[in-house]
Design a protein around this motif. Structure first.
Motif, short mmCIF file in Angstrom:
data_model
loop_
_atom_site.label_atom_id
_atom_site.label_comp_id
_atom_site.label_asym_id
_atom_site.label_seq_id
_atom_site.Cartn_x
_atom_site.Cartn_y
_atom_site.Cartn_z
N ALA A 87 102.92 -17.15 39.49
CA ALA A 87 102.88 -18.61 39.43
C ALA A 87 101.54 -19.07 39.99
O ALA A 87 101.17 -18.71 41.12
CB ALA A 87 104.03 -19.21 40.24
N LEU A 88 100.80 -19.84 39.20
CA LEU A 88 99.47 -20.32 39.58
C LEU A 88 99.40 -21.85 39.49
O LEU A 88 100.12 -22.45 38.69
CB LEU A 88 98.41 -19.75 38.64
N PRO A 89 98.52 -22.46 40.29
CA PRO A 89 98.26 -23.88 40.07
C PRO A 89 97.74 -24.08 38.65
O PRO A 89 97.00 -23.23 38.13
CB PRO A 89 97.19 -24.22 41.11
N LEU A 90 98.10 -25.16 38.03
CA LEU A 90 97.77 -25.38 36.63
C LEU A 90 96.27 -25.31 36.36
O LEU A 90 95.83 -24.82 35.32
CB LEU A 90 98.32 -26.75 36.17
N ARG A 91 95.46 -25.76 37.30
CA ARG A 91 94.01 -25.77 37.11
C ARG A 91 93.32 -24.58 37.76
O ARG A 91 92.12 -24.59 37.99
CB ARG A 91 93.42 -27.07 37.65
N HIS A 92 94.07 -23.52 38.04
CA HIS A 92 93.48 -22.32 38.63
C HIS A 92 92.53 -21.66 37.62
O HIS A 92 92.72 -21.76 36.41
CB HIS A 92 94.60 -21.34 39.00
N ALA A 93 91.51 -21.00 38.16
CA ALA A 93 90.50 -20.35 37.29
C ALA A 93 91.13 -19.30 36.38
O ALA A 93 90.56 -18.97 35.33
CB ALA A 93 89.42 -19.72 38.16
N TRP A 94 92.28 -18.75 36.76
CA TRP A 94 92.92 -17.71 35.95
C TRP A 94 93.90 -18.28 34.92
O TRP A 94 94.52 -17.52 34.17
CB TRP A 94 93.69 -16.76 36.85
N SER A 95 94.13 -19.56 34.91
CA SER A 95 95.22 -20.13 34.11
C SER A 95 95.07 -19.90 32.61
O SER A 95 96.06 -19.97 31.88
CB SER A 95 95.34 -21.64 34.39
N SER A 96 93.87 -19.59 32.16
CA SER A 96 93.68 -19.35 30.73
C SER A 96 93.85 -17.88 30.35
O SER A 96 93.77 -17.52 29.18
CB SER A 96 92.29 -19.83 30.30
N ARG A 97 94.10 -17.03 31.32
CA ARG A 97 94.27 -15.60 31.04
C ARG A 97 95.62 -15.33 30.38
O ARG A 97 96.55 -16.14 30.44
CB ARG A 97 94.17 -14.79 32.33
N ARG A 98 95.74 -14.12 29.82
CA ARG A 98 97.01 -13.71 29.21
C ARG A 98 97.91 -13.00 30.21
O ARG A 98 99.13 -12.97 30.03
CB ARG A 98 96.73 -12.82 28.00
N SER A 99 97.32 -12.38 31.25
CA SER A 99 98.08 -11.71 32.30
C SER A 99 97.20 -11.58 33.53
O SER A 99 95.98 -11.77 33.46
CB SER A 99 98.57 -10.33 31.84
N ILE A 100 97.83 -11.25 34.67
CA ILE A 100 97.09 -11.11 35.92
C ILE A 100 97.30 -9.71 36.49
O ILE A 100 98.45 -9.33 36.78
CB ILE A 100 97.55 -12.15 36.97
N PRO A 101 96.24 -8.91 36.65
CA PRO A 101 96.37 -7.58 37.26
C PRO A 101 96.76 -7.72 38.73
O PRO A 101 96.24 -8.59 39.44
CB PRO A 101 94.97 -6.98 37.12
N ILE A 102 97.64 -6.88 39.18
CA ILE A 102 98.12 -6.97 40.55
C ILE A 102 97.00 -6.70 41.56
O ILE A 102 97.01 -7.24 42.67
CB ILE A 102 99.33 -6.03 40.79
N GLU A 103 96.00 -5.89 41.17
CA GLU A 103 94.88 -5.61 42.08
C GLU A 103 94.11 -6.89 42.40
O GLU A 103 93.71 -7.12 43.54
CB GLU A 103 93.94 -4.58 41.47
N GLU A 104 93.91 -7.73 41.41
CA GLU A 104 93.22 -9.00 41.64
C GLU A 104 94.11 -9.97 42.41
O GLU A 104 93.63 -10.73 43.27
CB GLU A 104 92.79 -9.62 40.31
N LEU A 105 95.39 -9.92 42.12
CA LEU A 105 96.31 -10.84 42.78
C LEU A 105 96.37 -10.58 44.28
O LEU A 105 96.45 -11.51 45.09
CB LEU A 105 97.72 -10.68 42.17
N ALA A 106 96.32 -9.31 44.67
CA ALA A 106 96.40 -8.96 46.09
C ALA A 106 95.21 -9.46 46.88
O ALA A 106 95.28 -9.56 48.11
CB ALA A 106 96.53 -7.45 46.23
N ALA A 107 94.13 -9.81 46.21
CA ALA A 107 92.90 -10.23 46.90
C ALA A 107 92.80 -11.74 47.07
O ALA A 107 91.83 -12.22 47.69
CB ALA A 107 91.68 -9.72 46.13
N VAL A 108 93.74 -12.51 46.53
CA VAL A 108 93.67 -13.97 46.66
C VAL A 108 94.80 -14.46 47.56
O VAL A 108 95.79 -13.75 47.79
CB VAL A 108 93.78 -14.65 45.27
N PRO A 109 94.69 -15.67 48.10
CA PRO A 109 95.77 -16.21 48.95
C PRO A 109 97.09 -16.29 48.20
O PRO A 109 97.15 -16.77 47.05
CB PRO A 109 95.25 -17.60 49.32
#
Length: 303
Positions: A172-194
């Motif tokens: 779940a991301l804020p609607l205007r998050h920089a990743w919101s246009s992606r098709r999926s989110i790798p868990i490695e990147e997810l672990a590095a953000v708040p």
């Protein structure tokens, strides 16, 4: 009491037929003992209920009142028997159901809707609570069935537990998050953000599930806050952080949150369990269990 009942039946037969001969044949007896039973009943009541002549039998006003009152009693008795039979077969009665908050997003509405069509005369009492509370209510026989998460001590309490719905975890991301246009989110990147996690005290299942998810992938998440659903989504919408939530939460579709698939080498799914006491006696439970199983299968096919 049995004698009194025979006298009442004799009177009712005559009151309905207004003919001693027909009433006797209806009761498979001869006319003299029937007449005697009716007279004994009149003596017991203390008033004349029938006016007799060589040509006819008529009810007195008191007799009409007695006939109507006894007919209502007989009708009520038949209705009571019919109700008891319907409760015994699970077609009527009270069914007490409990469910965790996340079960209310998808599984419970589908199952309850189908069940209500199939068993419209069963009164449903519904309780939303966390798994620990639901487990306690089942143990205290204050619930008949529950949809909850699995806990290590559930089996020891004499409960039948079976998985009824399973779903993927999503981001779940804020609607205007920089990743919101992606098709999926790798868990490695997810672990590095708040991230916003689930509070252990009130959402132990999801707290443990996400801890295991990140550990299996060799990662340590950066939790900046912990909360519970649906408050957790409000924090995501506010831009405080992202969150990993069960896929059914996306059906809430709040305006400021975007849901994307989670990509990981080792994935885990969120599972809901159907639970009821092994010694439970409510006959309305099996049909609801079938509705929950069907709804869970349908949800898995869609998911």
């Amino acid at each position: 009491m049995a004698l009194y009942s025979r006298q009442m039946l004799a009177f009712m037969a005559v009151a309905q037929e207004l003919h001693f001969g027909r009433a006797a044949r209806r009761l498979h007896m001869t006319q003299p003992p029937l007449s005697q039973q009716v007279r004994l009943f009149e003596e017991r009541v203390g008033v004349t209920l029938l006016e007799r002549s060589t040509r006819s039998v008529r009810l007195t006003p008191a007799g009409e009142a007695m006939r109507d009152a006894m007919q209502r009693l007989m009708d009520d008795g038949e209705a009571a028997l019919a109700t008891a039979r319907r409760v015994a077969t699970g077609e009527a009665g009270l069914l007490r159901m409990g469910f965790t908050p996340t079960a209310a997003y998808r599984l419970v509405p589908a199952a309850v809707g189908a069940y209500r069509e199939y068993r419209p005369d069963v009164q449903l009492s519904m309780t939303e609570a966390d798994t620990g509370h639901l487990r306690a209510l089942l143990a205290q026989e204050r619930l008949d069935v529950a949809v909850m998460r699995h806990t290590s001590d559930s089996q020891a309490e004499g409960l039948h537990l079976e998985p009824v719905d399973t779903e993927p975890l999503v981001v779940a991301l804020p609607l205007r998050h920089a990743w919101s246009s992606r098709r999926s989110i790798p868990i490695e990147e997810l672990a590095a953000v708040p991230l916003i996690g689930f509070a252990r005290s009130t959402s132990a299942y999801f707290h443990t599930l996400l801890a295991s998810l990140f550990a299996r992938n060799g990662l340590t998440p950066d939790y900046v806050m912990e909360s519970v659903l649906p408050t957790l989504l409000a924090l995501v919408e506010a831009g405080i952080g992202a969150a990993v939530v069960p896929g059914s939460v996306s059906e809430l579709r709040p305006g400021g949150v975007k849901y994307l698939p989670l990509k990981a080498r080792h994935t885990l799914r969120s599972t809901l369990y159907l639970a009821y006491r092994k010694d439970g006696v409510n006959p309305a439970v099996p049909a609801l269990c079938e509705a929950l199983r069907h709804a869970g299968t349908a949800a898995d096919e869609v998911g």
